[in-house]
Design a protein around this motif. Structure first.
Motif, PDB file in Angstrom:
ATOM      1  N   VAL A  57      -8.885 -30.180  -1.454  1.00 39.58           N
ATOM      2  CA  VAL A  57     -10.167 -30.877  -1.574  1.00 39.58           C
ATOM      3  C   VAL A  57      -9.931 -32.370  -1.414  1.00 39.58           C
ATOM      4  O   VAL A  57      -9.222 -32.985  -2.226  1.00 39.58           O
ATOM      5  N   GLU A  58     -10.528 -32.937  -0.361  1.00 36.44           N
ATOM      6  CA  GLU A  58     -10.395 -34.369  -0.115  1.00 36.44           C
ATOM      7  C   GLU A  58     -11.463 -35.159  -0.867  1.00 36.44           C
ATOM      8  O   GLU A  58     -12.558 -34.649  -1.126  1.00 36.44           O
ATOM      9  N   SER A  59     -11.140 -36.391  -1.180  1.00 40.02           N
ATOM     10  CA  SER A  59     -12.089 -37.320  -1.771  1.00 40.02           C
ATOM     11  C   SER A  59     -11.713 -38.732  -1.360  1.00 40.02           C
ATOM     12  O   SER A  59     -10.603 -38.959  -0.868  1.00 40.02           O
ATOM     13  N   GLY A  60     -12.644 -39.652  -1.579  1.00 44.86           N
ATOM     14  CA  GLY A  60     -12.346 -41.055  -1.328  1.00 44.86           C
ATOM     15  C   GLY A  60     -12.932 -41.622  -0.054  1.00 44.86           C
ATOM     16  O   GLY A  60     -12.805 -42.828   0.196  1.00 44.86           O
TER      17      GLY A  60
ATOM     18  N   LEU B  28      -7.817 -42.316   0.369  1.00 52.43           N
ATOM     19  CA  LEU B  28      -8.169 -40.902   0.385  1.00 52.43           C
ATOM     20  C   LEU B  28      -7.197 -40.129  -0.489  1.00 52.43           C
ATOM     21  O   LEU B  28      -6.003 -40.455  -0.545  1.00 52.43           O
TER      22      LEU B  28
ATOM     23  N   CYS C 188      -6.175 -35.980  -1.654  1.00 54.52           N
ATOM     24  CA  CYS C 188      -6.306 -34.551  -1.357  1.00 54.52           C
ATOM     25  C   CYS C 188      -5.680 -33.791  -2.515  1.00 54.52           C
ATOM     26  O   CYS C 188      -4.450 -33.795  -2.672  1.00 54.52           O
TER      27      CYS C 188
ATOM     28  N   THR D  30     -13.389 -35.337   4.870  1.00 52.65           N
ATOM     29  CA  THR D  30     -14.172 -36.375   4.229  1.00 52.65           C
ATOM     30  C   THR D  30     -14.485 -37.448   5.271  1.00 52.65           C
ATOM     31  O   THR D  30     -13.623 -37.832   6.064  1.00 52.65           O
TER      32      THR D  30
END
Length: 116
Positions: free
Chosen positions: A5-8, A20, A22, A110
């Motif tokens: 799950v990626e974020s940023g 980013l 993960c 993302t």
């Protein structure tokens, strides 16, 4: 099975920075899985941005070398991509990749948008 799950991601002005992350559902990155970040801009093929090997050797696309840094966050079992001096041409969907014991895993991506 491993979920990534990626974020940023987000919107940033040219010259700005984003980080980013993960997150993996299993402790693969702290177990030296190969990790990488790819990106895909509209109308273009997915391309490799940065990769870190099981021995922690890193490699970067020529277009991001010196501006991006890939690393492991072992405490969070995550793969990170620090992106500095961002340019409009860095705009793309960024995907996390992992290869653990010969099995490849991908995140959902993302969006990173760099305005001029």
């Amino acid at each position: 099975q491993v979920q990534l799950v990626e974020s940023g991601g987000g919107l940033v002005q040219a010259g700005g920075s984003l980080r980013l992350s993960c997150a993996a559902s299993r402790s693969i990155f702290s177990s030296n899985a190969v990790g990488g970040w790819y990106r895909q801009a509209p109308g273009k093929q997915r391309e490799l941005v940065a990769i870190i090997t099981s021995g922690d050797t890193t490699n970067y696309a020529a277009s991001v070398k010196g501006r991006f840094n890939i690393s492991r966050d072992n405490a969070k079992n995550a793969l990170c991509l620090q992106m500095n001096s961002l340019k409009p041409e860095d705009t793309a969907v960024y995907y996390c990749y992992a290869n653990y014991h010969g099995v490849a895993y991908w995140g959902q991506g993302t969006q990173v948008t760099v305005s001029s």
